[in-house]
Design a protein around this motif. Structure first.
Motif, short mmCIF file in Angstrom:
data_model
loop_
_atom_site.label_atom_id
_atom_site.label_comp_id
_atom_site.label_asym_id
_atom_site.label_seq_id
_atom_site.Cartn_x
_atom_site.Cartn_y
_atom_site.Cartn_z
N UNK A 1 -63.09 -21.97 -71.32
CA UNK A 1 -62.38 -22.39 -72.84
C UNK A 1 -62.91 -21.68 -73.72
N UNK A 2 -62.29 -21.55 -74.66
CA UNK A 2 -62.81 -20.62 -76.05
C UNK A 2 -62.21 -21.26 -77.15
N UNK A 3 -62.53 -20.77 -78.40
CA UNK A 3 -62.04 -21.18 -79.47
C UNK A 3 -60.42 -20.97 -79.50
N UNK A 4 -60.15 -19.91 -79.04
CA UNK A 4 -58.75 -19.36 -79.29
C UNK A 4 -57.82 -20.09 -78.29
N UNK A 5 -58.31 -20.20 -76.98
CA UNK A 5 -57.54 -20.75 -76.20
C UNK A 5 -57.67 -22.26 -76.01
N UNK A 6 -58.34 -22.86 -76.67
CA UNK A 6 -58.70 -24.37 -76.56
C UNK A 6 -57.76 -25.40 -76.37
N UNK A 7 -56.50 -25.24 -77.01
CA UNK A 7 -55.38 -26.17 -76.95
C UNK A 7 -55.02 -25.97 -75.61
N UNK A 8 -54.74 -24.73 -75.13
CA UNK A 8 -53.93 -24.58 -73.92
C UNK A 8 -54.77 -25.01 -72.76
N UNK B 1 -50.75 -21.02 -67.01
CA UNK B 1 -51.62 -19.87 -66.95
C UNK B 1 -51.26 -18.74 -68.22
N UNK B 2 -49.90 -18.61 -68.05
CA UNK B 2 -49.39 -17.56 -69.01
C UNK B 2 -49.87 -17.89 -70.44
N UNK B 3 -49.58 -19.22 -70.70
CA UNK B 3 -49.95 -19.68 -72.13
C UNK B 3 -51.61 -19.35 -72.36
N UNK B 4 -52.45 -19.81 -71.24
CA UNK B 4 -53.84 -19.55 -71.39
C UNK B 4 -54.32 -18.54 -71.58
N UNK B 5 -53.82 -17.10 -70.97
CA UNK B 5 -54.15 -16.00 -70.98
C UNK B 5 -53.32 -15.16 -71.79
N UNK B 6 -52.03 -15.70 -72.45
CA UNK B 6 -51.30 -15.13 -73.38
C UNK B 6 -50.82 -13.97 -72.77
N UNK B 7 -50.31 -13.90 -71.54
CA UNK B 7 -49.64 -12.69 -70.62
C UNK B 7 -48.25 -12.42 -71.18
#
Length: 292
Positions: free
Chosen positions: A196-203, A274-280
């Motif tokens: 979890x990071x600031x950029x992916x926290x919501x997802x 996962x796609x949203x989480x890693x922004x693939x």
């Protein structure tokens, strides 16, 4: 007559009902200059959202900690439409996940950082869910003054797809299973350097909420029924290979260690999370889906 239990703002209040528990009511100025215990004339109520059980009440109080009441009542109105007009049966956790999604999308839109979704289109497989989502855009525009692009329909529909099932009023999953599931999934994510990071926290948080209710969901629905057609699975695998790989590891480990009868549909929901989480981004050799 509904009596005020709590005032949220001039237009929204929690009320006690005669032998019917509690409800959230909305109407222009219905709580203006009123206090707890005052009666609200029914003719002033424009919308009423019943809190049928303790889980419903807990969900409401959970939401009000972090989400404005106008977003919460908008979510309730959308779910009300889904249940009454389209006869969709959904698990209670959709009140949390959908409210969270609408509020986060609203904030990004207001800040000028909103990006159109890359979620695949399932409208052929889920016509009712997409019809609800289309109507939801109009409700959001009316209540919150935000004109999301039409692609947002896919995001909204996905919440109804994920939450499909029938509640019996209370959650039935055990805390031990919930903790084991969360630990298992986080270990897989860490193997792929996903934390979890600031950029992916919501997802990330949204995925954890999905997992929190997964066992409950699996115990309520037909786990052997696969509703997503094979062509959609193939498309997801081709367009999001990394997401597919990680999601499949999670799916396989849950089946091997926790819940052997899990439906293949869950693998596909994992891929989308996962796609949203890693922004693939979609694979270049499938450019026809780049607009998703």
């Amino acid at each position: 007559m509904p009596k005020i239990a709590q005032i949220f703002n001039n237009n929204v209040a929690l009320v006690d009902l005669d032998n019917r528990g509690q409800a959230v009511v909305r109407g222009r100025g219905i709580a203006f200059q009123k206090r707890r215990g005052d009666v609200i004339p029914t003719k002033q109520i424009e919308k009423i959202f019943y809190l049928a059980n303790e889980t419903s009440r807990q969900n409401l109080y959970f939401l009000l900690k972090n989400i404005p009441i106008d977003v919460v009542t908008t979510t309730y109105e959308i779910i009300d439409v889904a249940q009454k007009q389209y006869r969709l049966k959904v698990l209670d956790y959709i009140y949390i996940t959908l409210s969270d999604h609408i509020y986060e999308a609203y904030k990004r839109y207001q800040a000028g950082t909103y990006q159109e979704t890359m979620v695949p289109d399932f409208h052929i497989q889920y016509p009712a869910e997409y019809a609800v989502a289309k109507q939801a855009l109009q409700i959001i525009a009316t209540n919150l003054g935000v004109q999301f692009p039409q692609s947002e329909i896919k995001n909204l529909a996905l919440h109804f797809i994920n939450a499909s099932g029938e509640d019996d009023g209370e959650q039935v999953f055990g805390k031990s299973n919930e903790a084991s599931l969360s630990q298992l999934v986080q270990e897989v994510l860490k193997r792929h350097h996903i934390t979890r990071s600031h950029s992916n926290g919501n997802y990330y948080d949204r995925f954890m909420i999905h997992l929190q209710y997964l066992i409950d969901r699996l115990q309520r629905v037909d786990t052997y029924a696969v509703t997503i057609v094979p062509e959609v699975a193939t498309e997801l695998k081709q367009n999001y290979p990394q997401s597919y790989k990680i999601a499949s590891e999670i799916f396989d480990e849950i089946k091997d260690h926790l819940y052997r009868s899990m439906s293949e549909d869950e693998r596909l929901y994992f891929i989308i999370h996962i796609q949203r989480l890693i922004n693939e981004a979609p694979a270049q050799n499938h450019s026809q889906n780049d607009s998703l």
